[in-house]
Design an enzyme around this catalytic site. Structure first.
Site, PDB file in Angstrom:
ATOM      1  N   HIS A 293     106.292 -37.715  -8.781  1.00  8.99           N
ATOM      2  CA  HIS A 293     107.864 -37.350  -9.676  1.00  8.99           C
ATOM      3  C   HIS A 293     107.462 -37.077 -11.254  1.00  8.99           C
ATOM      4  O   HIS A 293     106.809 -38.260 -11.613  1.00  8.99           O
ATOM      5  CB  HIS A 293     109.267 -38.262  -8.850  1.00  8.99           C
ATOM      6  CG  HIS A 293     110.305 -37.620  -9.126  1.00  8.99           C
ATOM      7  ND1 HIS A 293     110.624 -38.690 -10.198  1.00  8.99           N
ATOM      8  CD2 HIS A 293     110.894 -36.993  -8.408  1.00  8.99           C
ATOM      9  CE1 HIS A 293     111.967 -37.593 -10.579  1.00  8.99           C
ATOM     10  NE2 HIS A 293     111.904 -37.494  -9.417  1.00  8.99           N
TER      11      HIS A 293
ATOM     12  N   GLY B 119     118.697 -35.318  -6.183  1.00  6.78           N
ATOM     13  CA  GLY B 119     118.600 -36.836  -6.373  1.00  6.78           C
ATOM     14  C   GLY B 119     120.286 -37.820  -6.934  1.00  6.78           C
ATOM     15  O   GLY B 119     120.405 -37.635  -6.029  1.00  6.78           O
ATOM     16  N   GLY B 120     121.086 -37.459  -8.274  1.00  5.08           N
ATOM     17  CA  GLY B 120     121.788 -37.832  -8.292  1.00  5.08           C
ATOM     18  C   GLY B 120     123.175 -37.759  -6.325  1.00  5.08           C
ATOM     19  O   GLY B 120     124.001 -38.637  -6.392  1.00  5.08           O
TER      20      GLY B 120
ATOM     21  N   GLU C  20     109.688 -39.351 -12.843  1.00  6.91           N
ATOM     22  CA  GLU C  20     109.358 -40.777 -13.613  1.00  6.91           C
ATOM     23  C   GLU C  20     108.550 -41.197 -13.316  1.00  6.91           C
ATOM     24  O   GLU C  20     107.985 -42.263 -14.318  1.00  6.91           O
ATOM     25  CB  GLU C  20     110.890 -40.656 -12.952  1.00  6.91           C
ATOM     26  CG  GLU C  20     111.921 -40.464 -12.890  1.00  6.91           C
ATOM     27  CD  GLU C  20     113.006 -40.787 -12.042  1.00  6.91           C
ATOM     28  OE1 GLU C  20     113.718 -40.866 -10.590  1.00  6.91           O
ATOM     29  OE2 GLU C  20     114.310 -39.772 -12.225  1.00  6.91           O
TER      30      GLU C  20
END
Ligand code: PGA
Length: 246
Positions: free
Chosen positions: A93, A232-233, A95
């Site tokens: 990922h 995600g969110g 991040e």
């Protein structure tokens, strides 16, 4: 054709909140015709193993160690995750690539570890805004994929899901157009063709992630060569995520 719709919780929710989430979410997706996945914090895996047994929802971790076991404080191994019934792990990922300076070589090691215990891998790849503006997207993806998939046998590709996640689209509300996603998915399949074969290029599961929500998901899922979504969110709201899976 079933789509693979995965929610990535990132570092959100306590186990108590996750339990409440599942109570709301599971009844909403029980008739889903798609495969629904939850990419959850390690601390939730035990709860998932109890609550998701005999449901149509699979789950997995967001990372694993490059190492098998030993003096690696703070790390979680392939076997620890598999032991708690995980179906997959995310690897690479952006991040983690960015914050922990994870390299393509480490991602390759993680994939080999995961496959060795029958964990599927959702391999995240994607370009930065600068790389995109310099027309380097395909070149960047090629490097990421060539190193991450190095040494794999062709028959192991059935356990790999490639998640195309443009870094500039993650959590920003921005995303490529449907046509652009389609073209990049084509490029990804071409890279797989060059590395393996036509058959693998056609068969490999490719999903898209980056600012997907209930308003844009249906349109993205119309892309013919795309097999699903990584969210995600928007997955943190059980109703919104359930709507997307429909
Ligand atoms: P986002 O995140 O849906 O919040 O953009 C996607 C991801 O990081 O997997």
């Amino acid at each position: 054709m079933k789509k693979f719709i995965v929610g990535n919780f990132k570092m959100n929710t306590t186990t108590h909140e996750f339990a409440k989430y599942l109570d709301k979410f599971l009844p909403l997706v029980k008739d889903s015709k798609n495969v629904v996945g939850l990419s959850i914090p390690y601390t939730h895996l035990m709860l998932a193993s109890q609550k998701l047994v005999s449901t149509n929802v699979v789950y997995g971790s967001q990372n694993i160690s490059t190492e098998e076991k030993g003096a690696f404080t703070g790390e979680i191994s392939n076997l620890m995750v598999k032991d708690l019934g995980a179906y997959f792990t995310l690897v690479g990922h952006s991040e983690i690539r960015k914050k922990f300076r994870e390299t393509n070589e480490q991602i390759n090691q993680k994939i080999i570890r995961a496959l060795s215990v029958n964990l599927k891998c959702i391999l995240c790849v994607g370009e930065t805004k600068t790389e995109r503006n310099a027309n380097k997207t395909k070149q960047v993806l090629k490097k990421q994929l060539e190193i991450a998939l190095k040494g794999l046998y062709e028959n192991e590709l059935k356990n790999i899901i490639i998640a195309y996640e443009p870094i500039w689209a993650i959590g920003t509300g921005k995303m490529p157009t449907v046509k652009e996603i389609e073209k990049t998915v084509c490029d990804i399949r071409q890279i797989v063709l060059d590395m393996f074969s036509q058959k693998s290029a056609e068969k490999i599961c490719v999903i898209y992630g980056g600012s997907v929500n209930q308003n844009n998901s249906a349109n993205i899922l119309k892309i013919k060569n795309l097999n699903g979504l990584l969210i995600g969110g928007a997955c943190l709201d059980p109703v919104e995520f359930a709507n997307i899976t429909k």
